[in-house]
Design an enzyme around this catalytic site. Sequence first.
Site, PDB file in Angstrom:
ATOM      1  CG  ASP A   1      -3.840   4.622  -2.306  1.00  0.00           C
ATOM      2  OD1 ASP A   1      -3.179   3.649  -1.919  1.00  0.00           O
ATOM      3  OD2 ASP A   1      -4.901   4.971  -1.772  1.00  0.00           O
TER       4      ASP A   1
ATOM      5  CG  ASP B   1      -1.863   1.156   1.281  1.00  0.00           C
ATOM      6  OD1 ASP B   1      -1.996   1.849   0.256  1.00  0.00           O
ATOM      7  OD2 ASP B   1      -2.482   1.377   2.337  1.00  0.00           O
TER       8      ASP B   1
END
Length: 457
Positions: A294, A114
Amino acid sequence: MTALAVLALAALAPVALPSPIPIPIPIPIPGPHAVSFPVTAATEGHDLGWAQAEAGRTRRRYWSETRKRRRGKGHDSRRVPQPRGVAALKSWGDSYSVRAEIGTPPQQLDLYVDTGSTDLWVIGTCDNSSECGDTPTFDSSASSTYTPTDQLFAMNYIDGGRSTGVWGGDVVRIGGQAVRTYFGISQHTTNWGTAQSGLLGLAARAGSSKRVEPWWEAAAREWDDGQFGLSLGRPGVEGSVTFGGVDVGAYEGGLTYYAHMATEGWEAGWNIATGGVALNGRRLSSAVRMAVLDCGSTGIVGPKAEVDAFYAALGTDIIDLKDGSYVFECTAQLGINASFVFGHFGGTRLATLPEQHFYLRDADMAIVRGSGEEFANTGGYEAMRGLPGTWCLGALSSWESTTEAADAWILGDSFLKNVYSAYRVEPRAVGLAALKDSRGGDGWEGVPSAAVGVSSG
Ligand SMILES: *[C@@H]1O[C@H](CO)[C@@H](O)[C@H](O)[C@H]1NC(C)=O
Ligand SMILES: *[C@@H]1O[C@H](CO)[C@@H](O)[C@H](O)[C@H]1NC(C)=O
C-alpha cells in the site's frame, strides 16, 4: 483522516465513454469494504504529530477489514514488452504524487498515487480556502470533452470528514496514456489538508463489478503487458510509475512474482503471503500472513506480537507508546538490518519459491527523530521529557488491539521505497525485485526531525 467507505456507481459497463451524452447510470451503492486515502502534511517534511496521526490512520484504515484468508496460487516471472506509459513520481516525504492531464484542453493536476484504494477523484470545487485554497482544481466547464452524470460521489471519513460531489467522465492522460474514464469530482472536502488535487487509486475493482472501472483498469485494456510497475524514489532518486510494463532499468536480479491472496473483503488490494519481518536474516515468527502492499500508507503496521518481538530484538532502549507506536533510542546509527520475507512457506502451493528477503535501509526504520524534549513538546509524551539521547519513532507500528486485520501486515512506503514492485492483472500477482539504484536517503541525518510543531491529525 481516513475514508470509511466509498460510494460507488452500480453496474457501469467497463467500456470507454463513447459520447458526451449523459449515460443513465444506476444509483450509487456502498463499496464492498473500507477504502481510504492518505492525508499528509502539505509540506515536504514530516512532523511528529503528523507521524502519530498517520500511524493511526493506517491502522484505522484497515480496522474493519476482513479476516478470512484463502491463499492464492501459482507464480511465475516473465519477460516484458514495451510499456504503454511512464510517469515520474514526486516524493512528498510521506507520500507520492503523479501529474495527470484531465479534459480538453488539458488541465494539469497532481494526484496522490495509492495502491490501497481503487477510485480516481479530483477536487472540483474548493469551498473552504483553509482546506484547499492553494490546490489546483478541476474545472469541468472548461473542458469540451467532459461528460456529466447525475450520480453522486461521496467518501466518508472515520473522524467526521467528508468529500462529496458528482461522478463525471472525461479524458484523463497520465504518463502519456490518455483514457476516457469516469472519476469523482469533489465539490466539498473536509479535512483534506494537502497540496494534491485528488487521488489516483491503483487497487483493483475486483470483488465488485458494480464499481466504476478505475482509470488504470481502463488503461490496461491497451497494454500489451498486463502490469504496472512502481519505483517510489527518494530524495536524489526520481521514482516512476510504468503502465503496461515495468522499468527494466530500475531493478536487478529479476522480478519474483508472488500470487495474490484472494482474501474475502480484501479483493481490491494487492496482497501476497509473507513470512513477516526478519532481523539479520532471521525471521521473528514462523507465521505466514497476508501483506498488503500500500503506497498510500507511509509506515508499516503488523501483528502486535511480531512488532513487539522486533523492537525487543533491536538491543536498544524502547518505549512502547501504547497507541501502537514505538520509540527507540537512536543516538547513533543502529545498523538495523530488517527485511520482509516472501516465498517458500512449508506446505503451501508457494513452496516452489525459495525464501527471499527484501531488506530495508536502516534509516527507513525511523519516521522521525529527535530529543526526548522534542517528543514531549510536539507529541505530548510527557514521560519522554528530559530523557537523554536521541529517539526515533519507529516505522513499524502494531495494531492497537485485536482487530479483524490484526494478523495482516500493511507494507507502506517504508518498505516499498526499498524495492521495485510490479502489479500484474492476470493472474493477479505482485512482483518484487531489488532496486538497482540505491542512492539517496542514507543515514539517520535524513530522518525528519521530531522538533517540528504538532499538526492536528
Ligand atoms: C474549513 O476548514 C478548516 C480546516 O480544516 C476547518 O477548521 C473549518 O471548520 C472549515 N470551515 C467550514 C465552514 O467548513
Ligand atoms: C543483513 O543480514 C543478512 C543475513 O544475515 C546478511 O546477508 C546481510 O549482509 C546483512 N546486511 C547488512 C547491510 O548488514
